[in-house]
Write a protein that holds these residues in place. Structure first.
Motif, PDB file in Angstrom:
ATOM      1  N   PRO A   1     -13.092   7.209   5.901  1.00 21.83           N
ATOM      2  CA  PRO A   1     -14.480   6.821   5.631  1.00 21.83           C
ATOM      3  C   PRO A   1     -15.232   7.811   4.740  1.00 21.83           C
ATOM      4  CG  PRO A   1     -14.229   7.566   7.897  1.00 21.83           C
ATOM      5  CD  PRO A   1     -12.849   7.485   7.315  1.00 21.83           C
ATOM      6  N   LYS A   2     -14.723   9.032   4.603  1.00 17.80           N
ATOM      7  CA  LYS A   2     -15.372  10.035   3.755  1.00 17.80           C
ATOM      8  C   LYS A   2     -14.904   9.962   2.301  1.00 17.80           C
ATOM      9  CE  LYS A   2     -15.896  13.198   7.621  1.00 17.80           C
ATOM     10  NZ  LYS A   2     -15.451  14.437   8.225  1.00 17.80           N
ATOM     11  N   ALA A   3     -13.851   9.204   2.026  1.00 20.13           N
ATOM     12  CA  ALA A   3     -13.291   9.123   0.673  1.00 20.13           C
ATOM     13  C   ALA A   3     -14.224   8.345  -0.251  1.00 20.13           C
ATOM     14  CB  ALA A   3     -11.924   8.450   0.706  1.00 20.13           C
ATOM     15  N   THR A   4     -14.355   8.830  -1.480  1.00 14.81           N
ATOM     16  CA  THR A   4     -15.111   8.110  -2.502  1.00 14.81           C
ATOM     17  C   THR A   4     -14.214   7.892  -3.711  1.00 14.81           C
ATOM     18  OG1 THR A   4     -15.953  10.092  -3.614  1.00 14.81           O
ATOM     19  CG2 THR A   4     -17.260   9.227  -1.772  1.00 14.81           C
ATOM     20  N   ARG A   5     -14.479   6.822  -4.428  1.00 14.98           N
ATOM     21  CA  ARG A   5     -13.686   6.543  -5.629  1.00 14.98           C
ATOM     22  C   ARG A   5     -13.940   7.593  -6.720  1.00 14.98           C
ATOM     23  NH1 ARG A   5     -10.865   1.962  -4.912  1.00 14.98           N
ATOM     24  NH2 ARG A   5     -11.674   0.498  -3.401  1.00 14.98           N
ATOM     25  N   GLU A   6     -15.111   8.219  -6.701  1.00 10.81           N
ATOM     26  CA  GLU A   6     -15.442   9.237  -7.687  1.00 10.81           C
ATOM     27  C   GLU A   6     -14.677  10.536  -7.433  1.00 10.81           C
ATOM     28  OE1 GLU A   6     -17.908   7.608  -5.779  1.00 10.81           O
ATOM     29  OE2 GLU A   6     -18.090   6.118  -7.383  1.00 10.81           O
ATOM     30  N   ASN A   7     -14.391  10.810  -6.171  1.00  9.75           N
ATOM     31  CA  ASN A   7     -13.697  12.036  -5.802  1.00  9.75           C
ATOM     32  C   ASN A   7     -12.741  11.744  -4.643  1.00  9.75           C
ATOM     33  OD1 ASN A   7     -12.979  14.705  -5.813  1.00  9.75           O
ATOM     34  ND2 ASN A   7     -14.696  15.352  -4.531  1.00  9.75           N
ATOM     35  N   PRO A   8     -11.663  11.003  -4.914  1.00 17.34           N
ATOM     36  CA  PRO A   8     -10.753  10.616  -3.832  1.00 17.34           C
ATOM     37  C   PRO A   8      -9.943  11.816  -3.341  1.00 17.34           C
ATOM     38  CG  PRO A   8      -9.874   9.922  -5.950  1.00 17.34           C
ATOM     39  CD  PRO A   8     -11.226  10.489  -6.218  1.00 17.34           C
ATOM     40  N   PRO A   9      -9.955  12.080  -2.043  1.00 17.21           N
ATOM     41  CA  PRO A   9      -9.215  13.236  -1.546  1.00 17.21           C
ATOM     42  C   PRO A   9      -7.707  13.021  -1.435  1.00 17.21           C
ATOM     43  CG  PRO A   9     -10.363  12.160   0.253  1.00 17.21           C
ATOM     44  CD  PRO A   9     -10.783  11.467  -1.010  1.00 17.21           C
ATOM     45  N   TRP A  10      -7.270  11.776  -1.294  1.00 16.27           N
ATOM     46  CA  TRP A  10      -5.854  11.524  -0.992  1.00 16.27           C
ATOM     47  C   TRP A  10      -5.133  10.907  -2.180  1.00 16.27           C
ATOM     48  CZ3 TRP A  10      -5.278  14.607   2.674  1.00 16.27           C
ATOM     49  CH2 TRP A  10      -6.248  14.757   3.647  1.00 16.27           C
ATOM     50  N   MET A  11      -3.931  11.429  -2.430  1.00 10.60           N
ATOM     51  CA  MET A  11      -3.138  11.018  -3.586  1.00 10.60           C
ATOM     52  C   MET A  11      -1.780  10.490  -3.131  1.00 10.60           C
ATOM     53  SD  MET A  11      -5.409  11.865  -5.737  1.00 10.60           S
ATOM     54  CE  MET A  11      -4.785  11.899  -7.386  1.00 10.60           C
ATOM     55  N   MET A  12      -1.133   9.792  -4.049  1.00  9.11           N
ATOM     56  CA  MET A  12       0.233   9.338  -3.812  1.00  9.11           C
ATOM     57  C   MET A  12       0.993   9.391  -5.123  1.00  9.11           C
ATOM     58  SD  MET A  12      -0.337   5.329  -3.000  1.00  9.11           S
ATOM     59  CE  MET A  12      -1.216   4.218  -4.042  1.00  9.11           C
ATOM     60  N   VAL A  13       2.305   9.355  -5.037  1.00  8.79           N
ATOM     61  CA  VAL A  13       3.176   9.273  -6.206  1.00  8.79           C
ATOM     62  C   VAL A  13       4.084   8.064  -6.003  1.00  8.79           C
ATOM     63  CG1 VAL A  13       3.158  11.775  -6.633  1.00  8.79           C
ATOM     64  CG2 VAL A  13       4.979  10.781  -5.220  1.00  8.79           C
ATOM     65  N   ASP A  14       4.699   7.607  -7.084  1.00 12.30           N
ATOM     66  CA  ASP A  14       5.689   6.537  -6.958  1.00 12.30           C
ATOM     67  C   ASP A  14       7.075   7.142  -7.049  1.00 12.30           C
ATOM     68  OD1 ASP A  14       3.602   4.743  -6.864  1.00 12.30           O
ATOM     69  OD2 ASP A  14       4.053   3.782  -8.790  1.00 12.30           O
ATOM     70  N   ILE A  15       7.965   6.662  -6.165  1.00 14.50           N
ATOM     71  CA  ILE A  15       9.351   7.105  -6.196  1.00 14.50           C
ATOM     72  C   ILE A  15      10.274   5.912  -6.388  1.00 14.50           C
ATOM     73  CG2 ILE A  15       8.954   9.201  -4.852  1.00 14.50           C
ATOM     74  CD1 ILE A  15      10.092   7.677  -2.397  1.00 14.50           C
ATOM     75  N   GLU A  16      11.425   6.189  -6.964  1.00 15.50           N
ATOM     76  CA  GLU A  16      12.432   5.160  -7.241  1.00 15.50           C
ATOM     77  C   GLU A  16      13.708   5.504  -6.485  1.00 15.50           C
ATOM     78  OE1 GLU A  16      13.776   3.106 -11.271  1.00 15.50           O
ATOM     79  OE2 GLU A  16      14.392   5.204 -11.179  1.00 15.50           O
ATOM     80  N   TYR A  17      14.256   4.510  -5.837  1.00 14.78           N
ATOM     81  CA  TYR A  17      15.522   4.675  -5.113  1.00 14.78           C
ATOM     82  C   TYR A  17      16.618   5.125  -6.066  1.00 14.78           C
ATOM     83  CZ  TYR A  17      19.830   3.487  -2.691  1.00 14.78           C
ATOM     84  OH  TYR A  17      21.085   3.541  -2.125  1.00 14.78           O
ATOM     85  N   GLN A  18      17.417   6.088  -5.634  1.00 15.87           N
ATOM     86  CA  GLN A  18      18.585   6.528  -6.387  1.00 15.87           C
ATOM     87  C   GLN A  18      19.878   6.215  -5.635  1.00 15.87           C
ATOM     88  OE1 GLN A  18      18.224   8.271  -9.705  1.00 15.87           O
ATOM     89  NE2 GLN A  18      16.468   6.974  -9.248  1.00 15.87           N
ATOM     90  N   GLN A  19      19.968   6.682  -4.386  1.00 15.55           N
ATOM     91  CA  GLN A  19      21.167   6.384  -3.606  1.00 15.55           C
ATOM     92  C   GLN A  19      21.004   6.795  -2.147  1.00 15.55           C
ATOM     93  OE1 GLN A  19      23.682   9.465  -5.794  1.00 15.55           O
ATOM     94  NE2 GLN A  19      24.699   9.387  -3.806  1.00 15.55           N
ATOM     95  N   HIS A  20      21.828   6.156  -1.314  1.00 14.97           N
ATOM     96  CA  HIS A  20      21.956   6.563   0.074  1.00 14.97           C
ATOM     97  C   HIS A  20      22.869   7.790   0.120  1.00 14.97           C
ATOM     98  CE1 HIS A  20      20.235   2.748   1.344  1.00 14.97           C
ATOM     99  NE2 HIS A  20      20.409   3.074   2.612  1.00 14.97           N
TER     100      HIS A  20
ATOM    101  N   GLN B   1      -6.897   4.736   1.288  1.00 13.80           N
ATOM    102  CA  GLN B   1      -8.019   5.511   1.826  1.00 13.80           C
ATOM    103  C   GLN B   1      -9.336   4.743   1.754  1.00 13.80           C
ATOM    104  OE1 GLN B   1      -8.845   9.116  -0.629  1.00 13.80           O
ATOM    105  NE2 GLN B   1      -7.653   8.055  -2.208  1.00 13.80           N
ATOM    106  N   PHE B   2      -9.388   3.717   0.886  1.00  8.20           N
ATOM    107  CA  PHE B   2     -10.612   2.932   0.695  1.00  8.20           C
ATOM    108  C   PHE B   2     -10.618   1.623   1.471  1.00  8.20           C
ATOM    109  CE2 PHE B   2      -9.755   5.086  -3.453  1.00  8.20           C
ATOM    110  CZ  PHE B   2     -10.681   6.100  -3.292  1.00  8.20           C
ATOM    111  N   GLU B   3      -9.505   1.288   2.141  1.00 16.12           N
ATOM    112  CA  GLU B   3      -9.368   0.005   2.830  1.00 16.12           C
ATOM    113  C   GLU B   3      -9.632   0.160   4.327  1.00 16.12           C
ATOM    114  OE1 GLU B   3      -5.607  -1.795   1.794  1.00 16.12           O
ATOM    115  OE2 GLU B   3      -5.945  -1.393  -0.338  1.00 16.12           O
ATOM    116  N   PRO B   4     -10.782  -0.345   4.803  1.00 12.19           N
ATOM    117  CA  PRO B   4     -11.153  -0.162   6.219  1.00 12.19           C
ATOM    118  C   PRO B   4     -10.119  -0.676   7.215  1.00 12.19           C
ATOM    119  CG  PRO B   4     -13.023  -0.970   4.980  1.00 12.19           C
ATOM    120  CD  PRO B   4     -11.833  -1.030   4.053  1.00 12.19           C
ATOM    121  N   THR B   5      -9.295  -1.640   6.842  1.00 11.15           N
ATOM    122  CA  THR B   5      -8.310  -2.175   7.774  1.00 11.15           C
ATOM    123  C   THR B   5      -7.002  -1.384   7.768  1.00 11.15           C
ATOM    124  OG1 THR B   5      -7.540  -3.733   6.094  1.00 11.15           O
ATOM    125  CG2 THR B   5      -9.255  -4.511   7.628  1.00 11.15           C
ATOM    126  N   SER B   6      -6.868  -0.422   6.876  1.00 13.24           N
ATOM    127  CA  SER B   6      -5.647   0.372   6.774  1.00 13.24           C
ATOM    128  C   SER B   6      -5.638   1.507   7.786  1.00 13.24           C
ATOM    129  CB  SER B   6      -5.518   0.966   5.367  1.00 13.24           C
ATOM    130  OG  SER B   6      -4.448   1.892   5.320  1.00 13.24           O
TER     131      SER B   6
END
Length: 152
Positions: free
Chosen positions: A86-105, A76-81
């Motif tokens: 452009p409204k996101a701030t590091r103090e109050n970031p609106p967008w989140m993510m989690v990490d996931i780990e592969y288990q199986q097909h 959200q902070f990377e202009p080339t992404s």
């Protein structure tokens, strides 16, 4: 432990990509309802059905596990992404993510088949107009989908 379904377009990020990477951030969620689930409800150890959309074989294709709870999506902070906000701030970031780990097909459980399955009728995925990339799955729905693969 809770159960979830995460949608992805395999041309962008597939179950095969996740298998190669082993662990990956689930970034790019730009819907407030899905963001709220990532931020407030999804916890380490939760199980995730990986669902391929916008492709030839639409449906559930694999399982992942949440290994890191919500943190700011750095894209959200990377202009080339494509996910720049452009409204996101590091103090109050609106967008989140989690990490996931592969288990199986999994053997594909197609959307068409899920829509015809009475036990999945209340699943948000099969209801008209649902476009969320992250959605809850009940324990009964999870078990039924796994049974539909013929692997369990």
């Amino acid at each position: 432990m809770a159960y979830w379904l995460f949608k992805t377009e395999p041309d962008t990020f597939s179950i095969d990509t996740l298998k190669q990477q082993k662990v990956s951030p689930w970034e790019g969620v730009r819907n407030y309802q899905a963001r709220n689930m990532l931020r407030d409800e999804i916890k380490c150890g939760d199980q995730v059905l990986i669902y391929h959309s916008s492709c030839k074989d639409i449906g559930v294709v694999g399982i992942a596990k949440v290994v890191k709870e919500a943190y700011p999506d750095h894209f959200q902070f990377e202009p080339t992404s494509a996910y720049f906000d452009p409204k996101a701030t590091r103090e109050n970031p609106p967008w989140m993510m989690v990490d996931i780990e592969y288990q199986q097909h999994l053997r594909l459980v197609s959307l068409a088949r899920m829509k015809k399955t009475l036990e999945l009728a209340e699943m948000p995925l099969v209801k008209r107009g649902n476009r969320l990339s992250v959605m809850p799955v009940t324990s009964a729905q999870w078990q039924h989908i796994l049974a539909m693969t013929g692997q369990f």
